[in-house]
Design a protein around this motif. Structure first.
Motif, mmCIF file in Angstrom:
data_model
loop_
_atom_site.group_PDB
_atom_site.id
_atom_site.type_symbol
_atom_site.label_atom_id
_atom_site.label_comp_id
_atom_site.label_asym_id
_atom_site.label_seq_id
_atom_site.Cartn_x
_atom_site.Cartn_y
_atom_site.Cartn_z
ATOM 1 N N ILE A 63 1.048 -1.322 0.000
ATOM 2 C CA ILE A 63 0.042 -0.045 0.075
ATOM 3 C C ILE A 63 0.952 1.276 0.066
ATOM 4 O O ILE A 63 0.678 2.108 -0.813
ATOM 5 N N HIS A 64 1.657 1.224 0.920
ATOM 6 C CA HIS A 64 2.617 2.359 1.268
ATOM 7 C C HIS A 64 3.620 2.444 -0.167
ATOM 8 O O HIS A 64 3.936 3.727 -0.303
ATOM 9 N N ARG A 73 2.801 1.889 -3.001
ATOM 10 C CA ARG A 73 2.149 2.669 -4.223
ATOM 11 C C ARG A 73 2.254 4.040 -3.887
ATOM 12 O O ARG A 73 2.602 4.956 -4.643
ATOM 13 N N ILE A 74 2.069 4.409 -2.857
ATOM 14 C CA ILE A 74 2.154 6.093 -2.243
ATOM 15 C C ILE A 74 3.363 6.620 -2.544
ATOM 16 O O ILE A 74 3.475 7.788 -3.460
#
Lengths: 360, 261
Positions: free
Chosen positions: B9-10, B12-13
Motif C-alpha cells: 500500500i505504501h 504505491r504512495i
C-alpha cells in the motif's frame, strides 16, 4: 495485537437500565489523566541545570470525569484552552492511556485499541492533517481505503456521497498543497469518514476557517449524523459550532465537568438575567428604575432584569411610555460561557473547583 | 501478511510521490555510485600495500562490501525511513492519525515510508557479492547458501529491531532524531569486517550496535569461515530482539502523551 471481544461488564452504568435497553455508545467513569510536565525557568543557566536534574510538575488534565452518551447523540464539549477537552477526546479515541478511571466506547475499552473498535470510529482534528501533502487527494483516500479494507464498490458509493455533501468535485484530483485551508479541511473530513464510522470525535473541526466554510462543515456533520445515526463528540471554542450541532453540552474547565445537560438548561442556570430591548417613541426618563441599563440610544433602551421580574417590568414599561417595539431575550451564549469561566464557581453548582490545575 | 499488504500500500504512495519529483532517481544513482567507488578505492589502496587484512583477502573483503550494500539497501527500503518519520511524527503530534488506524500500530509505523530507489543498493549488493564469489573462485554449495540466507535475514531482523527499539525511545524523550544519525555513522564502520578493529570496538560493534551481526557474520558465511557459535548467536538475537522491541513498543504506547492539545 490480541483480539478482544467487546467488554460488556467492564463499567457499571450510571442508571439502572431496563433489560433490553441498548447501552449508551460512550460510558465514562471517573476518568483521570495527569501529565508530568518538565518545568524550568527561562535562560541558559536554567536550561543547563535542567539537563542534569529535571524538575517535573504533575498537571491534572482531566480530573475524575464521568458521563454517558447515547447512540446517535451529538454532544458538544465546551471549555477554554487547556480545559481537558482534547485530552478526554484522545483517551476515548484510544490514543492516550488514562491515569485512572474507566471508559467504554461501543463496549470496547478504547486504549486497548481493538481493531474492530478502531474501524468504527474516526478522529478529525482541525489543526492537523493526515492527507499526504504532495499527491492528489484521491490517492490519499485510496491509502485509507486500503488500510481500512473498504470494499471497492462501498468505497465508490461513500466517496460519491461525501463528495456530494461536501461539494468536493474537482478538488480530489488536486495535490493537497494546492488547496485552500477550507478546501483542505473538507477533503480531510471526507478522508476521515470513508469507512463510515459510527463514532465521530471532532476536535475543533472548524478551527481557522471563515464563517461560510464553518457553516458548511457544521451542516455536513449534522447531515452525516442523521444519515448514519452516528454518535458525535465535538470540541470547539466556537460557540456557533456547538449551538448548531449539539442539543446537549458538557462544559469542562480545569479538568472538571461544570455542566452537563441541554443547551437551554445552561442558559437557565447560568444566566439569571434577561435582556429587554424597547423602542420608544417618547424619551424614557430615568431607565435605571426598571433594571440595569445596558445601553441608551436614540429611541432605543436596553436593560437587564432578573428573570422573575420580567413580566412586572414589561407591564410597567408598557404603562409608562409609548412603546413601539419590545423584545425579551437571553444574553448571547458566548457571554454566558465567558461568565462561567471567569467566575469559576457557578451559582447552584455542586462542583468545587480546585485552584490552578489547568493544562496549558 | 498484513505487513506485506501494508508495505505494498505504501509502496504505491511512494511511487506516486516519486513521480511528482523526477530528479530523485538520478540523485540516488549518483549517491550509490559514489558510495561504491569509495569502498572499492579503499580496498584497492589497502591491498596495494598488503596481501591480507586480518586474515581477509581482497576478494573476501569485496564480499563484505557486497553484504554492506545489500543489508543497507534492505533496511533503508522502508524500515529506517519509516522509523525516521515516526520520530518526526511523535515530535509534531502527527502520530495520532497512525494510531487510530485499525491495523497493528507497530506494523503500520514501520511501513509508512518506502524509499523505492534503495532497490538500487540491493542490486549493487547482489552484483558485488556475485563478482566477489567469482574472484574467490569458490562456488557456494547449497548448505553454505542456506546458512548465508539465514544469517542475512537474521542480520536484517537484528538491525531493524535494534533501530526500532531506539526509535521507541521517542515516546519518552521526544527528540531522538540524532540517534539515527549516530546509528548511520556506526553502520558505516561495517564496510570493513569488524575483526580488523581493536577488541573493544569489535565488542561495541557487536553488542552495542549490532553491525557485526548484520554485515560481518553474513559475509563470513559467504566466504566459508563462519563459526557455528556466531550462527547460533545471530539466530538467537534475531528471535530475542523483535520480541523485546514489541514489548518496548507497548510500553511506549502507554507512555505516549501526544503533542499537547
Amino acid at each position: 495485537m490480541r483480539h478482544r471481544g467487546p467488554l460488556v461488564s467492564a463499567v457499571t452504568p450510571f442508571r439502572i437500565l431496563p433489560l433490553g435497553t441498548p447501552r449508551p455508545a460512550i460510558v465514562v467513569q471517573n476518568l483521570t489523566k495527569t501529565f508530568d510536565v518538565p518545568e524550568r525557568e527561562a535562560g541558559l543557566r536554567a536550561a543547563l541545570r535542567g539537563v542534569f536534574k529535571r524538575r517535573t510538575r504533575e498537571v491534572i488534565a482531566v480530573s475524575s470525569v464521568s458521563f454517558a452518551i447515547e447512540r446517535g447523540e451529538i454532544v458538544g464539549f465546551l471549555g477554554p484552552n487547556g480545559a481537558g477537552k482534547t485530552t478526554t477526546l484522545k483517551m476515548l479515541a484510544g490514543l492516550l492511556y488514562p491515569t485512572s478511571g474507566e471508559a467504554t466506547v461501543l463496549g470496547y475499552i478504547p486504549w486497548q485499541r481493538n481493531a474492530e473498535f478502531l474501524r468504527q470510529m474516526t478522529l478529525v482534528m482541525g489543526q492537523r492533517n493526515q492527507l499526504v501533502w504532495d499527491i492528489p487527494v484521491a490517492d490519499s483516500y485510496e491509502l485509507n481505503r486500503a488500510i481500512y479494507r473498504v470494499p471497492e464498490h462501498e468505497y465508490r458509493e461513500t466517496l460519491d456521497e461525501l463528495s456530494d455533501l461536501l461539494d468536493l468535485g474537482p478538488l480530489i484530483i488536486k495535490p493537497v498543497r494546492n488547496l485552500s485551508l477550507g478546501e483542505r479541511m473538507r477533503c480531510e473530513i471526507a478522508g476521515a469518514l470513508l469507512h463510515r464510522p459510527r463514532i465521530l470525535f471532532l476536535d475543533e473541526p472548524t478551527l481557522g476557517l471563515d464563517v461560510t466554510a464553518q457553516r458548511r462543515i457544521r451542516s455536513f456533520f449534522r447531515e452525516y449524523a442523521d444519515r448514519y445515526q452516528a454518535t458525535v463528540l465535538l470540541t470547539s471554542h466556537y460557540m456557533a459550532d456547538v449551538e448548531a450541532l449539539a442539543k446537549r453540552i458538557v462544559v469542562i474547565h480545569r479538568g472538571l465537568i461544570l455542566y452537563d445537560g441541554a443547551l437551554a438548561g445552561l442558559i437557565e442556570r447560568f444566566a439569571p438575567l434577561k435582556t429587554i430591548t424597547v423602542d420608544v417613541s417618547s424619551p424614557l426618563l430615568d431607565p435605571g428604575r426598571y433594571g440595569e441599563v445596558v445601553s441608551v440610544e436614540e429611541g432605543r433602551v436596553t436593560i437587564q432584569v432578573a428573570k422573575p421580574d420580567v413580566a412586572a417590568v414589561t407591564n410597567r414599561l408598557l404603562a409608562d411610555v409609548s412603546v413601539t417595539d419590545l423584545t425579551i431575550s437571553d444574553p448571547p451564549i458566548d457571554e454566558i460561557i465567558d461568565r462561567v469561566f471567569q467566575h469559576e464557581t457557578i451559582p447552584d453548582a455542586e462542583v468545587e473547583v480546585p485552584p490552578a490545575f489547568a493544562r496549558t | 501478511m498484513t505487513w506485506l499488504r501494508l508495505i505494498l500500500i505504501h509502496l504505491r504512495i511512494a511511487v506516486l510521490n516519486e513521480l511528482q519529483y523526477r530528479t530523485n532517481l538520478g540523485l540516488q544513482l549518483f549517491q550509490s555510485a559514489v558510495a561504491l567507488a569509495t569502498s572499492l578505492v579503499s580496498i584497492a589502496f589497502v591491498f596495494s600495500k598488503t596481501d591480507h587484512l586480518a586474515g581477509w583477502s581482497a576478494s573476501q573483503l569485496l564480499a563484505v562490501v557486497g553484504v554492506y550494500f545489500l543489508v543497507g539497501g534492505l533496511t533503508q527500503l522502508f524500515i529506517l525511513p519509516s522509523l525516521g518519520r515516526f520520530m518526526e511524527d511523535v515530535r509534531l503530534g502527527a502520530l495520532d492519525f497512525a494510531l487510530i488506524k485499525p491495523v497493528d500500530s507497530q506494523l503500520l509505523i514501520t511501513t509508512r515510508q518506502v524509499e523505492a530507489w534503495k532497490v538500487i543498493d540491493v542490486l549493487i549488493g547482489v552484483c558485488v557479492i556475485g563478482v566477489a564469489l567469482v574472484q574467490m573462485g569458490t562456488s557456494l554449495d547449497p548448505i553454505q547458501a542456506m546458512v548465508f540466507v539465514i544469517v542475512l535475514v537474521a542480520g536484517v531482523v537484528v538491525v531493524s529491531s535494534f533501530v526500532m527499539i531506539l526509535a521507541t525511545c521517542a515516546f519518552w524523550f521526544i527528540r531522538v532524531q540524532n540517534i539515527l544519525v549516530i546509528f548511520q555513522a556506526m553502520y558505516e564502520a561495517g564496510r570493513w569486517p569488524i575483526t580488523i578493529y581493536p577488541p573493544w570496538l569489535q565488542g561495541a560493534l557487536t553488542f552495542l550496535v549490532p553491525v557485526g551481526f548484520a554485515i560481518t557474520v553474513p559475509a563470513e558465511a559467504l566466504v566459508g569461515r563462519l563459526d557455528w557459535r556466531l550462527l547460533a548467536g545471530a539466530v538467537a538475537l534475531a528471535v530475542v530482539l523483535p520480541v523485546f522491541s514489541r514489548w518496548f513498543w507497548m510500553m511506549g504506547l502507554r507512555a505516549y502523551s501526544g503533542a499537547s492539545a
